[in-house]
Design a protein around this motif. Structure first.
Motif, mmCIF file in Angstrom:
data_model
loop_
_atom_site.group_PDB
_atom_site.id
_atom_site.type_symbol
_atom_site.label_atom_id
_atom_site.label_comp_id
_atom_site.label_asym_id
_atom_site.label_seq_id
_atom_site.Cartn_x
_atom_site.Cartn_y
_atom_site.Cartn_z
ATOM 1 N N ASP A 98 0.813 -1.225 0.000
ATOM 2 C CA ASP A 98 0.000 0.000 0.000
ATOM 3 C C ASP A 98 0.840 1.264 0.000
ATOM 4 O O ASP A 98 0.489 2.249 -0.659
ATOM 5 C CB ASP A 98 -0.934 0.004 1.220
ATOM 6 N N ASN A 99 1.943 1.262 0.745
ATOM 7 C CA ASN A 99 2.750 2.480 0.844
ATOM 8 C C ASN A 99 3.474 2.772 -0.465
ATOM 9 O O ASN A 99 3.527 3.916 -0.932
ATOM 10 C CB ASN A 99 3.753 2.331 1.989
ATOM 11 N N THR A 100 4.025 1.738 -1.070
ATOM 12 C CA THR A 100 4.684 1.906 -2.363
ATOM 13 C C THR A 100 3.672 2.326 -3.420
ATOM 14 O O THR A 100 3.927 3.220 -4.242
ATOM 15 C CB THR A 100 5.364 0.595 -2.778
ATOM 16 N N ARG A 101 2.518 1.704 -3.395
ATOM 17 C CA ARG A 101 1.463 2.024 -4.361
ATOM 18 C C ARG A 101 1.044 3.488 -4.242
ATOM 19 O O ARG A 101 0.861 4.189 -5.238
ATOM 20 C CB ARG A 101 0.262 1.103 -4.104
ATOM 21 N N ALA A 102 0.913 3.960 -2.993
ATOM 22 C CA ALA A 102 0.484 5.341 -2.783
ATOM 23 C C ALA A 102 1.515 6.334 -3.303
ATOM 24 O O ALA A 102 1.160 7.353 -3.921
ATOM 25 C CB ALA A 102 0.213 5.580 -1.300
ATOM 26 N N LEU A 103 2.801 6.048 -3.075
ATOM 27 C CA LEU A 103 3.832 6.946 -3.578
ATOM 28 C C LEU A 103 3.834 6.991 -5.103
ATOM 29 O O LEU A 103 3.959 8.056 -5.708
ATOM 30 C CB LEU A 103 5.199 6.518 -3.072
ATOM 31 N N LEU A 104 3.692 5.852 -5.725
ATOM 32 C CA LEU A 104 3.720 5.792 -7.180
ATOM 33 C C LEU A 104 2.499 6.466 -7.806
ATOM 34 O O LEU A 104 2.572 6.991 -8.924
ATOM 35 C CB LEU A 104 3.810 4.348 -7.660
ATOM 36 N N SER A 105 1.390 6.474 -7.069
ATOM 37 C CA SER A 105 0.182 7.118 -7.582
ATOM 38 C C SER A 105 0.136 8.612 -7.266
ATOM 39 O O SER A 105 -0.770 9.320 -7.711
ATOM 40 C CB SER A 105 -1.055 6.448 -6.991
#
Length: 214
Positions: A200-207
């Motif tokens: 979730d944290n990586t996904r949020a940064l990439l988005s």
């Protein structure tokens, strides 16, 4: 059942996607890996960092998680910390009989892949999971404790299963388990599967929706 521990090795990360602060990127990767390990069954989980990176461990661990400070970010240093080999005592830390060291930049790693890394230790002393793709490197290393004396010094960024097998007294002493990708450069972003749960944290940064401390 053997007492087992899985350790996230939070080594330095040499890159970050455009527009993402390197500290935020490294923290997001580490937090996702630590969160994944915390969900595993029938194993203890821990984190390993060098003293200079203790801040990162403190930022991402769950309450009660053990943090091992190691002199260098290698699987060998983690195994030494687990067995007390640093001071010559060889006292098992926590009484663990088996341990796995997982790279800290595989945020979408399935728990099943970790389980497959540990499974061969019932019959073999060492198992490795290579990094998916054509480049060298390891996703993880698992071993019975204390580790066999023939285990070579391993660099997670450069080691290959063939190197470990060549050091073993018998080829069958090493198990090679399924690979998975790590995020070691921009090309690896394409390997992320948005349909997978977690990261979730990586996904949020990439988005573009994530921020430090969110």
């Amino acid at each position: 059942m053997a007492r087992r521990v899985v350790v996230a090795l939070l080594a330095p990360v040499a890159w970050a996607p455009p527009g993402v602060e390197p500290v935020d990127w490294r923290t997001a990767l580490a937090e996702d890996v630590v969160d994944l390990l915390a969900m595993l069954n029938e194993v203890d989980t821990a984190v390993a960092v060098t003293p200079a990176d203790r801040w990162l461990a403190d930022a991402v661990i769950w309450p009660g998680t053990t943090v091992y400070e190691v002199p260098e970010p290698t699987p060998n240093a983690v195994f030494a910390a687990l067995t007390g080999d640093r001071d010559g005592s060889y006292e098992q830390d926590g009484g663990y009989e088996q341990a796995a060291v997982i790279a800290g930049d595989a945020p979408d790693l399935p728990g099943l892949t970790v389980g497959k890394l540990l499974r061969p230790l019932t019959s073999r002393p060492v198992a490795v999971a290579p990094v998916e793709g054509s480049l060298p490197g390891l996703l993880g290393v698992a071993a019975r404790l204390p580790v066999p004396s023939w285990l070579p010094a391993l660099d997670m960024a450069a080691a290959m299963p063939a190197t470990v097998r060549a050091a073993a007294p018998r080829p069958g002493d090493l198990a090679v388990t399924p690979s998975w990708h790590r995020l070691r450069g921009p090309a690896d972003l394409a390997r992320l599967d948005p349909a997978l749960d977690g990261w979730d944290n990586t996904r949020a940064l990439l988005s573009g929706t994530g921020r430090r401390g969110a």
